[in-house]
Motif scaffolding. Structure first.
Motif, PDB file in Angstrom:
ATOM      1  N   LYS A   3      17.722  -0.518  32.117  1.00  0.00           N
ATOM      2  CA  LYS A   3      16.675  -1.412  32.821  1.00  0.00           C
ATOM      3  C   LYS A   3      16.638  -1.136  33.993  1.00  0.00           C
ATOM      4  O   LYS A   3      15.623  -0.593  34.134  1.00  0.00           O
ATOM      5  CB  LYS A   3      16.500  -2.675  32.368  1.00  0.00           C
ATOM      6  CG  LYS A   3      16.662  -3.065  31.497  1.00  0.00           C
ATOM      7  CD  LYS A   3      16.787  -4.704  30.995  1.00  0.00           C
ATOM      8  CE  LYS A   3      16.486  -5.096  30.085  1.00  0.00           C
ATOM      9  NZ  LYS A   3      16.992  -7.434  29.596  1.00  0.00           N
ATOM     10  N   GLY A   4      17.646  -0.967  35.230  1.00  0.00           N
ATOM     11  CA  GLY A   4      17.888  -0.206  36.165  1.00  0.00           C
ATOM     12  C   GLY A   4      16.764   1.507  36.591  1.00  0.00           C
ATOM     13  O   GLY A   4      15.569   0.886  37.420  1.00  0.00           O
ATOM     14  N   SER A   5      17.214   1.836  35.882  1.00  0.00           N
ATOM     15  CA  SER A   5      16.863   3.618  36.109  1.00  0.00           C
ATOM     16  C   SER A   5      15.356   3.464  35.485  1.00  0.00           C
ATOM     17  O   SER A   5      14.420   4.078  36.576  1.00  0.00           O
ATOM     18  CB  SER A   5      17.759   4.775  34.767  1.00  0.00           C
ATOM     19  OG  SER A   5      17.538   4.228  33.840  1.00  0.00           O
ATOM     20  N   THR A   6      15.320   2.711  34.087  1.00  0.00           N
ATOM     21  CA  THR A   6      13.897   2.960  33.618  1.00  0.00           C
ATOM     22  C   THR A   6      12.755   1.873  35.106  1.00  0.00           C
ATOM     23  O   THR A   6      11.342   2.683  35.423  1.00  0.00           O
ATOM     24  CB  THR A   6      12.935   1.660  32.756  1.00  0.00           C
ATOM     25  OG1 THR A   6      14.345   2.632  31.554  1.00  0.00           O
ATOM     26  CG2 THR A   6      12.443   2.260  32.327  1.00  0.00           C
ATOM     27  N   LEU A   7      13.490   1.142  35.616  1.00  0.00           N
ATOM     28  CA  LEU A   7      12.428   0.415  36.409  1.00  0.00           C
ATOM     29  C   LEU A   7      12.290   1.012  37.776  1.00  0.00           C
ATOM     30  O   LEU A   7      10.550   1.206  38.202  1.00  0.00           O
ATOM     31  CB  LEU A   7      12.695  -0.909  37.281  1.00  0.00           C
ATOM     32  CG  LEU A   7      12.806  -2.191  36.044  1.00  0.00           C
ATOM     33  CD1 LEU A   7      13.681  -3.645  36.880  1.00  0.00           C
ATOM     34  CD2 LEU A   7      11.122  -2.155  35.720  1.00  0.00           C
ATOM     35  N   SER A  39       7.472   7.019  47.062  1.00  0.00           N
ATOM     36  CA  SER A  39       7.689   7.521  45.336  1.00  0.00           C
ATOM     37  C   SER A  39       8.723   8.402  45.552  1.00  0.00           C
ATOM     38  O   SER A  39       9.838   8.305  44.178  1.00  0.00           O
ATOM     39  CB  SER A  39       6.683   8.133  44.982  1.00  0.00           C
ATOM     40  OG  SER A  39       6.525   9.123  43.926  1.00  0.00           O
ATOM     41  N   ALA A  40       8.733   9.390  46.287  1.00  0.00           N
ATOM     42  CA  ALA A  40       9.893  10.297  45.572  1.00  0.00           C
ATOM     43  C   ALA A  40      11.946   9.675  45.855  1.00  0.00           C
ATOM     44  O   ALA A  40      12.570   9.778  44.674  1.00  0.00           O
ATOM     45  CB  ALA A  40      10.344  11.124  47.182  1.00  0.00           C
ATOM     46  N   MET A  41      11.797   8.587  46.391  1.00  0.00           N
ATOM     47  CA  MET A  41      12.920   7.923  47.282  1.00  0.00           C
ATOM     48  C   MET A  41      13.142   7.521  45.476  1.00  0.00           C
ATOM     49  O   MET A  41      14.241   7.090  45.382  1.00  0.00           O
ATOM     50  CB  MET A  41      13.226   6.831  47.637  1.00  0.00           C
ATOM     51  CG  MET A  41      13.055   7.518  49.472  1.00  0.00           C
ATOM     52  SD  MET A  41      13.807   6.506  50.237  1.00  0.00           S
ATOM     53  CE  MET A  41      14.547   5.943  50.229  1.00  0.00           C
ATOM     54  N   SER A  42      12.348   6.700  44.662  1.00  0.00           N
ATOM     55  CA  SER A  42      12.667   5.737  43.686  1.00  0.00           C
ATOM     56  C   SER A  42      12.992   6.423  42.326  1.00  0.00           C
ATOM     57  O   SER A  42      13.497   6.188  41.588  1.00  0.00           O
ATOM     58  CB  SER A  42      11.028   4.522  43.310  1.00  0.00           C
ATOM     59  OG  SER A  42      11.323   3.720  44.308  1.00  0.00           O
ATOM     60  N   LEU A  43      11.670   7.801  42.200  1.00  0.00           N
ATOM     61  CA  LEU A  43      12.115   8.902  41.209  1.00  0.00           C
ATOM     62  C   LEU A  43      13.953   9.146  41.651  1.00  0.00           C
ATOM     63  O   LEU A  43      14.301   8.890  40.071  1.00  0.00           O
ATOM     64  CB  LEU A  43      11.187   9.874  40.889  1.00  0.00           C
ATOM     65  CG  LEU A  43       9.499   9.054  40.957  1.00  0.00           C
ATOM     66  CD1 LEU A  43       8.376  10.666  41.731  1.00  0.00           C
ATOM     67  CD2 LEU A  43      10.202   9.438  39.092  1.00  0.00           C
ATOM     68  N   VAL A  44      13.838   9.427  42.342  1.00  0.00           N
ATOM     69  CA  VAL A  44      15.455  10.211  42.829  1.00  0.00           C
ATOM     70  C   VAL A  44      15.997   9.050  41.985  1.00  0.00           C
ATOM     71  O   VAL A  44      17.475   9.550  41.198  1.00  0.00           O
ATOM     72  CB  VAL A  44      15.601  10.636  44.371  1.00  0.00           C
ATOM     73  CG1 VAL A  44      17.402  11.324  44.037  1.00  0.00           C
ATOM     74  CG2 VAL A  44      14.793  11.948  44.297  1.00  0.00           C
ATOM     75  N   ALA A  45      16.030   7.873  42.905  1.00  0.00           N
ATOM     76  CA  ALA A  45      17.332   6.375  42.336  1.00  0.00           C
ATOM     77  C   ALA A  45      17.224   6.852  40.605  1.00  0.00           C
ATOM     78  O   ALA A  45      18.288   6.113  40.185  1.00  0.00           O
ATOM     79  CB  ALA A  45      16.934   4.964  42.919  1.00  0.00           C
ATOM     80  N   GLY A  46      16.017   6.719  39.771  1.00  0.00           N
ATOM     81  CA  GLY A  46      16.030   6.747  38.997  1.00  0.00           C
ATOM     82  C   GLY A  46      16.637   7.376  37.802  1.00  0.00           C
ATOM     83  O   GLY A  46      17.761   7.262  37.061  1.00  0.00           O
ATOM     84  N   LEU A  47      16.640   8.412  38.491  1.00  0.00           N
ATOM     85  CA  LEU A  47      16.883   9.443  37.506  1.00  0.00           C
ATOM     86  C   LEU A  47      18.582   9.922  37.972  1.00  0.00           C
ATOM     87  O   LEU A  47      19.328  10.517  37.269  1.00  0.00           O
ATOM     88  CB  LEU A  47      16.837  11.520  38.582  1.00  0.00           C
ATOM     89  CG  LEU A  47      15.253  11.444  37.824  1.00  0.00           C
ATOM     90  CD1 LEU A  47      15.096  12.643  38.493  1.00  0.00           C
ATOM     91  CD2 LEU A  47      14.786  11.460  36.476  1.00  0.00           C
ATOM     92  N   LEU A  48      19.409   9.353  39.486  1.00  0.00           N
ATOM     93  CA  LEU A  48      20.383   9.768  39.246  1.00  0.00           C
ATOM     94  C   LEU A  48      20.631   8.159  38.587  1.00  0.00           C
ATOM     95  O   LEU A  48      22.331   8.723  38.380  1.00  0.00           O
ATOM     96  CB  LEU A  48      20.519   9.758  40.951  1.00  0.00           C
ATOM     97  CG  LEU A  48      20.680  10.749  41.616  1.00  0.00           C
ATOM     98  CD1 LEU A  48      21.170  10.426  43.147  1.00  0.00           C
ATOM     99  CD2 LEU A  48      20.988  11.490  41.304  1.00  0.00           C
TER     100      LEU A  48
END
Length: 50
Positions: A3-7, A39-48
């Protein structure tokens, strides 16, 4: 995917949509840059997090 990565990925995409919308409305560049960084930080955090 948990759920965390999806969010985080959904938040990043939402903010990217805001960047595009604000770019079309000719908003201030600093606001667009701030949204783009978030946006970039959120996407990177989700992918990592995957």
């Amino acid at each position: 995917m948990n759920k965390g990565s999806t969010l985080f990925i959904l938040l990043g995409l939402f903010l990217a949509g805001g960047v595009y919308s604000f770019w079309q409305q000719k908003q201030s560049k600093s606001l667009i840059a701030l949204l783009a960084i978030g946006s970039a930080m959120s996407l990177v955090a989700g992918l990592l997090n995957l």
